[in-house]
Design a protein around this motif. Structure first.
Motif, PDB file in Angstrom:
ATOM      1  N   GLU A 151      29.225  31.716 106.081  1.00  0.00           N
ATOM      2  CA  GLU A 151      29.637  30.726 105.090  1.00  0.00           C
ATOM      3  C   GLU A 151      28.604  30.557 103.978  1.00  0.00           C
ATOM      4  N   TYR A 176      39.472  35.852 100.016  1.00  0.00           N
ATOM      5  CA  TYR A 176      38.356  35.768  99.061  1.00  0.00           C
ATOM      6  C   TYR A 176      38.756  36.393  97.738  1.00  0.00           C
ATOM      7  N   PRO A 201      32.680  36.824 110.674  1.00  0.00           N
ATOM      8  CA  PRO A 201      31.977  35.874 111.540  1.00  0.00           C
ATOM      9  C   PRO A 201      32.392  36.024 113.001  1.00  0.00           C
ATOM     10  N   SER A 215      41.622  32.318 111.362  1.00  0.00           N
ATOM     11  CA  SER A 215      40.803  31.762 110.281  1.00  0.00           C
ATOM     12  C   SER A 215      40.673  32.731 109.112  1.00  0.00           C
ATOM     13  N   LEU A 265      28.954  32.270 112.140  1.00  0.00           N
ATOM     14  CA  LEU A 265      29.812  31.654 111.119  1.00  0.00           C
ATOM     15  C   LEU A 265      28.991  30.960 110.032  1.00  0.00           C
ATOM     16  N   LYS A 266      27.912  30.264 110.433  1.00  0.00           N
ATOM     17  CA  LYS A 266      27.091  29.530 109.456  1.00  0.00           C
ATOM     18  C   LYS A 266      26.518  30.474 108.406  1.00  0.00           C
TER      19      LYS A 266
END
Ligand SMILES: [Cu+2]
Length: 227
Positions: free
Chosen positions: A220, A113, A145, A94, A216-217
């Motif tokens: 993000e 990024y 993450p 990922s 991960l949340k």
């Protein structure tokens, strides 16, 4: 990170490291068995008169003590090879993070990024605040993450370095002119520490690695990075 006077490996934070710990214990058990058997035989030879000329020419016994070690070696080699191939396997990562070794700091590049790039220097002892870890904490951590497969690209711009995080089971050489690749999937959030693991010069001990693994949340939600 490791505790003072710790015996054994750090707790695993990736499936690969769990496999490595299980393999370590497996190999250690075989070593224990061999050591005790040899010690017992030595003890018997030294303390008793249980010797016999019958064993000076014993084909069957020689066959057994040749084949048995071969079987034991196969029992160690097969699981070892299994893990070796697992560590090489990169399944659709990922994220790709590039880590570049310098004398004596690391540079990280977040290629996903917009080429975000920053340096990560060790915090000098004078700058430490209560709770900081001497010779381990850095000014800019690698934020990533958990539960997402990450690909690390590792290289160097001057001499040989090695990017190592023991709890993830990672240790990959940073070689000038060469791009090495490794992967990990972290299983729990937290701060994880590592150090350069290739003697790279005067400040080799002063270029630590700090990973800040977050759910991960939260990753993000951003902006996670403060430069
Ligand atoms: Cu180094």
């Amino acid at each position: 990170m490791a505790h003072a006077a710790q015996v054994g490996l750090q707790d695993a934070t990736s499936p690969i490291m769990e496999e490595l710990i299980i393999f370590h214990d497996h190999a250690l058990m075989i070593i224990f068995l061999i050591c005790f058997l040899v010690l017992y035989a030595l003890f018997l030879t030294l303390t008793t008169k249980l010797t016999s000329t019958n064993i000076s020419d014993a084909q069957e016994m020689e066959t057994v003590w040749t084949i048995l070690p071969a079987i034991i070696l196969v029992l160690i080699a097969l699981p070892s090879l299994r893990i070796l191939y697992m560590t090489d396997e990169i399944n659709d990562p990922s994220f790709t993070i590039k880590s570049i070794g310098h004398q004596w700091y690391w540079t990280y590049e977040y290629t996903d990024y917009g080429g975000l790039i920053f340096n990560s220097y060790m915090l000098p002892p004078l700058f430490l605040e209560p709770g900081d870890l001497r010779l381990l904490d850095v000014d800019n951590r690698v934020v990533l993450p958990v539960e997402a497969p990450v690909r690390m690209m590792i290289t160097s711009q001057d001499v040989l370095h090695s990017w190592a995080v023991p709890t993830l089971g990672l240790k990959t050489d940073a070689i000038p002119g060469r791009l090495n690749q490794t992967t990990f999937t972290a299983t729990r959030p937290g701060l994880y520490y590592g150090q350069c693991s290739e003697i790279c010069g005067a400040n080799h001990s002063f270029m630590p690695i700090v990973l800040e693994l977050i759910p991960l949340k939260i990753f993000e939600m951003g902006p996670v990075f403060t430069l």
